[in-house]
Design an enzyme around this catalytic site. Structure first.
Site, PDB file in Angstrom:
ATOM      1  CB  CYS A   2      71.002  97.242 -20.545  1.00  0.00           C
ATOM      2  SG  CYS A   2      70.651  98.961 -20.167  1.00  0.00           S
ATOM      3  CG  ASP A   3      70.392  94.477 -23.300  1.00  0.00           C
ATOM      4  OD1 ASP A   3      70.460  93.894 -22.098  1.00  0.00           O
ATOM      5  OD2 ASP A   3      69.556  95.043 -23.817  1.00  0.00           O
ATOM      6  CB  CYS A  28      69.741  99.696 -23.151  1.00  0.00           C
ATOM      7  SG  CYS A  28      70.940 100.020 -21.771  1.00  0.00           S
TER       8      CYS A  28
END
Ligand code: NAP
Length: 308
Positions: free
Chosen positions: A133-134, A130
């Site tokens: 997300c990261d 993701c």
């Protein structure tokens, strides 16, 4: 007892809840992480009518807020077991067992893995599924993205503002992703921000405590190339997470739930919507459409089955 329990809070599940709540049905949403599903992890969305461009998380929050304002109850937990064959359906979770008259399976899909040695070892230590997300963990670093679909494209666009350089590794030299987005990536290629590594597959993941490089093999000339990267974003599609219901619900050969045009599964009172369903086009609009259709059918089903 609830009228409807919806498992999964992506656009399909949330739309089903909005339609059902507006028809005065009681609805419990069971969500594992946070509302929005995959959309919440998507960067910019430019094909959802009404919004020329909207952040995925923002769109998810708007949908969830709309449903919550209508009276949606939500619990954040995992389903352990389904008991769906009777007239009253039971859903067992880590936070207790809930009963309802109809169930909507809006289970979405989970990221596919590369199945290369060390992949699991480096999850959270360089490997991510993701980018939104990261991505921020890789500020000014070199990263690779694997895949050739829209997710890999969007990951590259998102990461381009954060990282130093992106290697887009794809197993063919033609892409599944939209041509329009590919043109944007080509602009980044011109300035050295993105390098296309085509006809190539990841063969090895190197590092001790964290990922330091990936080895790719060119499928045409079989040459190996080691690319030093701090991060690897795997965007090679998703698979449905239907293992808990595979013995009772009819699935296709890839594990997707087969429904009729009203989103009914093979079990009365059990519906499937969104990406977990066998269908051609998995988009936010089609997920919302599934949700709306299921709710309208469920409202009929409940009135016939419980009061008819
Ligand atoms: P996808 O379209 O299925 O693309 C997956 C890509 O990964 C393909 O290019 C595939 O290569 C490659 N791949 C699959 N297995 C692989 C493996 N084991 N090793 C290496 N490469 C592998 O998946 P997606 O990009 O996640 O998109 C899923 C759906 O969501 C699509 O319908 C997409 O259009 C949609 N989506 C839409 C948006 C948007 O409209 N904003 C954003 C994201 C996703 P091949 O091409 O060779 O098969």
């Amino acid at each position: 007892m609830y009228d409807i329990i919806i498992i999964g809070g992506g656009p399909a599940g949330l739309t089903a809840s909005i339609y059902a709540l507006r028809a005065k049905k009681s609805v419990l949403l069971i969500e594992r992480y946070a509302p929005g599903g995959q959309v919440a992890q998507t960067g910019k969305i430019e094909n959802y009518p009404g919004f020329k461009s909207i952040d995925g998380l923002e769109l998810s929050n708007l949908m969830f807020e709309q449903a919550s304002d209508l009276g949606l109850e939500t619990i954040y937990t995992d389903v352990i077991k389904y008991d769906l064959l009777g007239k009253v359906k039971k859903v067992e979770t880590y936070d207790g067992t809930f009963e309802c008259k109809a169930v909507v399976l809006a289970l979405g899909a989970v990221a596919r893995q590369l199945d290369v040695e060390n992949e699991k070892k480096f999850i959270g230590k360089g490997i991510s599924y993701c980018a939104t997300c990261d991505g921020n963990f890789f500020k000014d670093k070199n990263v690779a993205v694997v895949g050739g679909g829209n997710t890999s494209f969007e990951d590259c666009l998102y990461l381009a503002d954060i990282v130093s350089k992106i290697y887009l590794i794809h197993r063919r030299d033609e892409f599944r992703g939209d041509k329009h987005t590919l043109l944007k990536l080509k602009e980044f290629e011109k300035v050295g921000k993105i390098e296309f590594v085509l006809n190539s597959v990841v063969k090895a993941l190197n590092g001790e405590d964290k990922l330091i490089s990936v080895v790719v093999e060119n499928k045409i000339d079989k040459t190996l190339r080691e690319i030093p990267v701090d991060g690897l974003f795997v965007a090679i599609g998703r698979r449905p997470d239907t293992s808990l219901i595979q013995d009772i619900i009819t699935l296709d050969e890839n594990g997707y739930i087969i429904t009729d045009e009203n989103m009914r599964t093979n079990i009365d009172g059990v519906y499937a919507v969104g990406d977990v369903r066998q269908k051609r086009l998995r988009q936010i609009v089609t997920a919302c459409s599934d949700g709306a259709i299921s709710a309208v059918d469920i409202i009929d089903y409940i009135s016939k089955t419980f009061w008819g």
